[in-house]
Scaffold this active site. Structure first.
Site, PDB file in Angstrom:
ATOM      1  N   TYR A 113     -59.162  22.733  13.737  1.00 40.58           N
ATOM      2  CA  TYR A 113     -59.358  23.684  14.828  1.00 40.58           C
ATOM      3  C   TYR A 113     -58.205  23.596  15.815  1.00 40.58           C
ATOM      4  CZ  TYR A 113     -64.283  24.694  13.768  1.00 40.58           C
ATOM      5  OH  TYR A 113     -65.442  25.108  13.194  1.00 40.58           O
ATOM      6  N   TYR A 152     -64.169  20.046   7.056  1.00 42.05           N
ATOM      7  CA  TYR A 152     -63.552  19.043   7.932  1.00 42.05           C
ATOM      8  C   TYR A 152     -64.526  17.909   8.234  1.00 42.05           C
ATOM      9  CZ  TYR A 152     -65.942  21.560  11.764  1.00 42.05           C
ATOM     10  OH  TYR A 152     -66.856  22.172  12.573  1.00 42.05           O
ATOM     11  N   ARG A 162     -68.261  18.693   7.446  1.00 42.65           N
ATOM     12  CA  ARG A 162     -68.848  20.025   7.511  1.00 42.65           C
ATOM     13  C   ARG A 162     -68.377  20.852   6.317  1.00 42.65           C
ATOM     14  NH1 ARG A 162     -70.754  22.767  11.472  1.00 42.65           N
ATOM     15  NH2 ARG A 162     -72.169  23.209   9.763  1.00 42.65           N
ATOM     16  N   HIS A 165     -67.053  26.879   7.042  1.00 45.83           N
ATOM     17  CA  HIS A 165     -67.974  27.758   7.761  1.00 45.83           C
ATOM     18  C   HIS A 165     -67.231  28.561   8.810  1.00 45.83           C
ATOM     19  CE1 HIS A 165     -67.731  24.093  10.221  1.00 45.83           C
ATOM     20  NE2 HIS A 165     -67.882  24.912  11.257  1.00 45.83           N
ATOM     21  N   HIS A 167     -68.155  30.284  12.606  1.00 44.87           N
ATOM     22  CA  HIS A 167     -69.147  30.402  13.681  1.00 44.87           C
ATOM     23  C   HIS A 167     -69.264  31.860  14.107  1.00 44.87           C
ATOM     24  CE1 HIS A 167     -69.352  26.002  14.628  1.00 44.87           C
ATOM     25  NE2 HIS A 167     -68.142  26.019  14.100  1.00 44.87           N
TER      26      HIS A 167
HETATM   27 FE   LIG Z   1     -67.213  24.332  13.167  1.00 48.25          FE
END
Ligand SMILES: [Fe+2]
Lengths: 247, 208
Positions: A113, A152, A162, A165, A167
């Site tokens: 991110y 990640y 995770r 995905h 959001h």
């Molecule tokens: Fe996330």
């Protein structure tokens, strides 16, 4: 919940099925332990304060807001599989929700991110910002272009990851419909190993968050497509309505 | 066998996570060039009628720690008690007012701060007046489904005493968790609304 004189079509939303959503307290997802209310929620029939909601006009959108491949790129396209995510925002009566603001954010193809709190080793992609937004059309449809995010690791269990995905934040027509959720990708075995996913009580409910690979909608030599419909709460108003909700 | 109702289920909620700002407030975390301003951070225009107020506070977890990563949205009526946007059929709200705002809490202090106007009174579904209030919606890492609550105003004692929602709260000791005290010390009316996610001082959250 309502007085005897209230119209059956007064617009109240169906009671939220709290057993379908994740509960507040899910100890396998450790951060929820101290952030979960423990007292009973106050059940409240919808009032005007919940049956109304803000309007967002198409004029707030920039031309690249639904193109995460181009909206932050400076030296070239971001690295990663090119995908289109498309679908509809519907209500529980299966009626389209036009004019719904949909915001999305995600990691880059390496699972990283663009956020100062992120500590994963994977590289920042200089050409990828990781966010976008759009507004549904008259049929409740939306689409955007992006790159497929990577899985990640995250600090929960010693070695929790995770699944890939995206959001989503969605505004319907009323504040009672406000929803934030996540989209997963068909065929990903990591979905079923994730404490955040598994906070959802039933497999059936999780499956409604898994986008379907749509080969027919994919662009040859260009972009794969995934279909992801989002369902917001329905109301007694839209049950009986003939006109489109777009006012 | 019977006919099928054919309803869909609401998409299940998932946490907003630690990186919610990327999607909602990119400028706040230094992602510039995508949106001119973060949606919901606009100041209330001059033309909006009503008393200018500040609403501030912090969000606490069950251990008394201040959340540094929460995101808060507010939704409220205009000074006459009319809602802007969709779903208001009683009349036209102040055209200059959106009624909605969104702010991340400060990453260091955990403070949130909204500059808005004091809303008027709107009716409950049976027609009784509700005391002026602002709807709050709180999301963050560790919150699996967004939390709805309301801020009521500490200087509206009379209206609060008959408010159809506040009077429904069985545990009377919890009513003060929804009431923000007013201070005029800074020269600008300021209401402080601390939100406690858990524990003895747990805020009353709503299932609406
Ligand atoms: Fe996330």
């Amino acid at each position: 919940m309502r007085n005897d004189n209230a119209s059956y079509q007064d617009g109240a939303f169906f009671q939220r099925d709290r057993a379908w959503h994740p509960p507040a307290f899910t100890p396998e997802y450790k951060t929820s332990v101290l952030r979960s209310p423990q007292k009973a929620l106050l059940s409240l029939g919808n009032t005007i304060s919940e049956m109304t909601g803000p309007v967002f006009g198409h004029d707030m959108l920039g031309p690249l807001d639904n193109d995460l491949i181009r909206n932050y790129a400076t030296t070239g396209d971001p690295i990663g599989p090119r995908i289109i995510v498309y679908g509809r925002v519907l209500d529980e009566n299966a009626r389209p929700v036009p004019g719904a603001l949909v915001e999305f954010w995600q990691a880059n193809a390496g699972g990283r991110y663009r956020h100062k709190k992120e500590t994963y080793l994977a590289a920042i992609d200089p050409n990828f910002g990781g966010c976008g937004r759009t507004i549904t059309d008259e049929e409740g449809r939306y689409w955007f272009r992006t790159i497929k995010p990577g899985a990640y690791p995250w600090p929960n269990g010693v070695n929790d990851w995770r699944p890939a995905h995206i959001h989503f934040s969605v505004f319907g027509h009323a504040f009672a419909q406000r929803l934030i959720t996540q989209m997963y990708f068909e065929g990903d075995p990591m979905i079923w190993q994730c404490p955040i996913v598994m906070s959802i009580p039933s497999r059936e409910a999780v499956e409604t968050l898994v986008a379907a690979l749509d080969r027919a909608a994919s662009l040859p030599m260009d972009t794969l497509a995934y279909k992801f419909d989002i369902v917001l709460r329905g109301s007694r108003a839209t049950m009986f309505e003939n006109r489109k909700e777009g006012n | 066998m019977v006919q099928k109702l054919g309803r869909l289920k609401e998409s299940p909620s998932q946490t907003a996570g630690p990186y919610v700002h990327i999607g909602t407030n990119p400028n706040f975390i230094g992602i510039h060039g995508l949106y001119a301003a973060d949606l919901g951070s606009e100041t209330v225009p001059e033309a909006v009628r009503g008393e200018r107020i500040v609403v501030t506070g912090r969000v606490f977890d069950g251990g008394g720690n201040i959340l540094k990563d929460a995101l808060i949205e507010i939704w409220q009526a205009d000074a006459d008690g009319l809602y802007p946007g969709r779903g208001e059929h009683r009349g036209a709200a102040d055209p200059a007012f959106t009624g909605w705002a969104r702010q991340p809490v400060d990453g260091v202090t955990g403070d949130f701060r909204f500059e808005t106007i004091k809303p008027g009174s709107a009716p409950y579904f049976d027609g009784r007046p509700m005391a002026p209030h602002i709807t709050f919606w709180i999301v963050a890492r560790g919150i699996n489904i967004g939390l709805h609550t309301r801020l009521y105003f500490g200087d509206e004692e009379e209206a609060n005493a008959t408010d159809p929602v506040l009077t429904r709260i069985e545990h009377r000791g919890r009513v003060p968790t929804l009431i923000a005290a007013r201070s005029d010390d800074s020269g600008q009316p300021t209401y402080t609304f601390d939100i406690h996610l858990q524990g003895d001082k747990e805020t009353v959250f709503f299932d609406i």
